[in-house]
Design a protein around this motif. Structure first.
Motif, PDB file in Angstrom:
ATOM      1  N   GLY A  29       0.787  -1.232   0.000  1.00  0.00           N
ATOM      2  CA  GLY A  29       0.000   0.000   0.000  1.00  0.00           C
ATOM      3  C   GLY A  29       0.815   1.275   0.000  1.00  0.00           C
ATOM      4  O   GLY A  29       0.249   2.365  -0.079  1.00  0.00           O
ATOM      5  N   TRP A  41     -10.076   1.221  -1.944  1.00  0.00           N
ATOM      6  CA  TRP A  41      -8.974   0.415  -1.422  1.00  0.00           C
ATOM      7  C   TRP A  41      -8.176   1.219  -0.396  1.00  0.00           C
ATOM      8  O   TRP A  41      -7.968   0.791   0.719  1.00  0.00           O
ATOM      9  N   GLN A  42      -7.748   2.415  -0.803  1.00  0.00           N
ATOM     10  CA  GLN A  42      -6.991   3.263   0.111  1.00  0.00           C
ATOM     11  C   GLN A  42      -7.098   4.723  -0.301  1.00  0.00           C
ATOM     12  O   GLN A  42      -7.444   5.039  -1.439  1.00  0.00           O
ATOM     13  N   LYS A  46     -10.568  -0.465  -5.437  1.00  0.00           N
ATOM     14  CA  LYS A  46     -10.050  -1.832  -5.451  1.00  0.00           C
ATOM     15  C   LYS A  46      -9.799  -2.356  -6.860  1.00  0.00           C
ATOM     16  O   LYS A  46      -9.048  -3.302  -7.050  1.00  0.00           O
ATOM     17  N   HIS A  62      -8.228  -0.687  -8.967  1.00  0.00           N
ATOM     18  CA  HIS A  62      -6.991   0.034  -9.312  1.00  0.00           C
ATOM     19  C   HIS A  62      -7.218   1.372 -10.001  1.00  0.00           C
ATOM     20  O   HIS A  62      -6.247   2.061 -10.337  1.00  0.00           O
ATOM     21  N   PRO A 111     -11.554   4.109   3.376  1.00  0.00           N
ATOM     22  CA  PRO A 111     -11.358   2.774   2.784  1.00  0.00           C
ATOM     23  C   PRO A 111     -12.467   1.806   3.198  1.00  0.00           C
ATOM     24  O   PRO A 111     -12.910   1.799   4.349  1.00  0.00           O
TER      25      PRO A 111
END
Length: 252
Positions: free
Chosen positions: A79, A155-156, A171, A173, A192
């Protein structure tokens, strides 16, 4: 007569001395090698010794695509977000690929999972080094792409090289970029694990998909406006009671 012959001889010797080539000092081996190097090779070698900088390693999970095309960094499988200068982004995609175990010389964030990379080396031994020369970055208005709609689980959170919250990575990408000031304002939507819908101009290609968000929301039915770049926040719609009110004017 003897005087004239002597004068002619002197002039002849002088002309020969002028025409004789100057003696050249043989080039050293290092100078000869430097002369044969291409500009790209010299840039890869770099001007500065980076051995004093901390070294990090990890496996490349994905690139960080830019809404305007190309990339501005990468993400490791743990990450960690790795940023490079705009001048080095053109070489990044040709140097490494997802799944590669890479080495990085740079500075790590004190508390955030970010690294400002000044040198990256691929598992094949090829490398790139920052030239420390800052170039102007094109504005969003100059190279805005088509409208894209992105949605999915976050995701982040995405940061910039200054450590400011500047969007999210889904998630799948894809990357949703938001100006730091606006990202702070809508931070509750950028957690997230949450679902996020976003609309904005951007680009999609082999290196990934990214947009500059103009609207975001927890669902397609609950979207809020986002100011892109340095534009002021969206105001009341035309014709509404608050449309003609200048913010802050009521305080004076």
């Amino acid at each position: 007569m003897r005087y004239l012959l002597s004068l002619s001889a002197a002039l002849f010797v002088s002309s020969v001395a002028v025409a004789a080539p100057a003696h050249k000092t043989p080039a050293t081996k290092a100078e000869s090698f430097s002369a044969r190097q291409t500009h790209t090779e010299k840039q890869a070698d770099g001007v500065y010794d980076l051995s004093g900088l901390p070294s990090f390693s990890g496996k490349l999970a994905q690139f960080l695509p830019s809404p305007h095309g190309g990339v501005f960094g990468l993400v490791l499988e743990d990450g960690t977000q790795v940023f490079v200068s705009p001048e080095q982004t053109h070489a990044l995609a040709g140097l490494v690929k997802p799944g590669d175990a890479i080495s990085i010389r740079g500075l790590k964030g004190r508390t955030l999972p970010i690294i400002r990379a000044f040198g990256i080396t691929s598992p094949r031994g090829r490398g790139m080094q920052d030239n420390f020369i800052a170039m102007p970055v094109h504005s969003t208005e100059m190279i805005a792409g088509p409208d894209l709609v992105l949605h999915g689980e976050i995701w982040q959170q995405l940061y910039n090289a200054n450590g400011e919250l500047s969007g999210v990575i889904l998630k799948d990408h894809s990357v949703i970029c938001i100006a730091p000031r606006e990202a702070t304002r809508v931070a509750n939507l950028l957690t997230p694990g949450q679902m996020l819908y976003a609309v904005g101009t951007g680009s999609s290609g082999e290196l990934g998909t990214a947009i500059d968000a103009r609207e975001i929301g927890a669902s397609a039915e609950k979207m809020v406006g986002i100011a892109v770049g340095d534009a002021p926040p969206p105001g009341p719609p035309a014709g509404s009671p608050a449309y003609d009110i200048i913010p802050g004017a009521e305080e004076h």
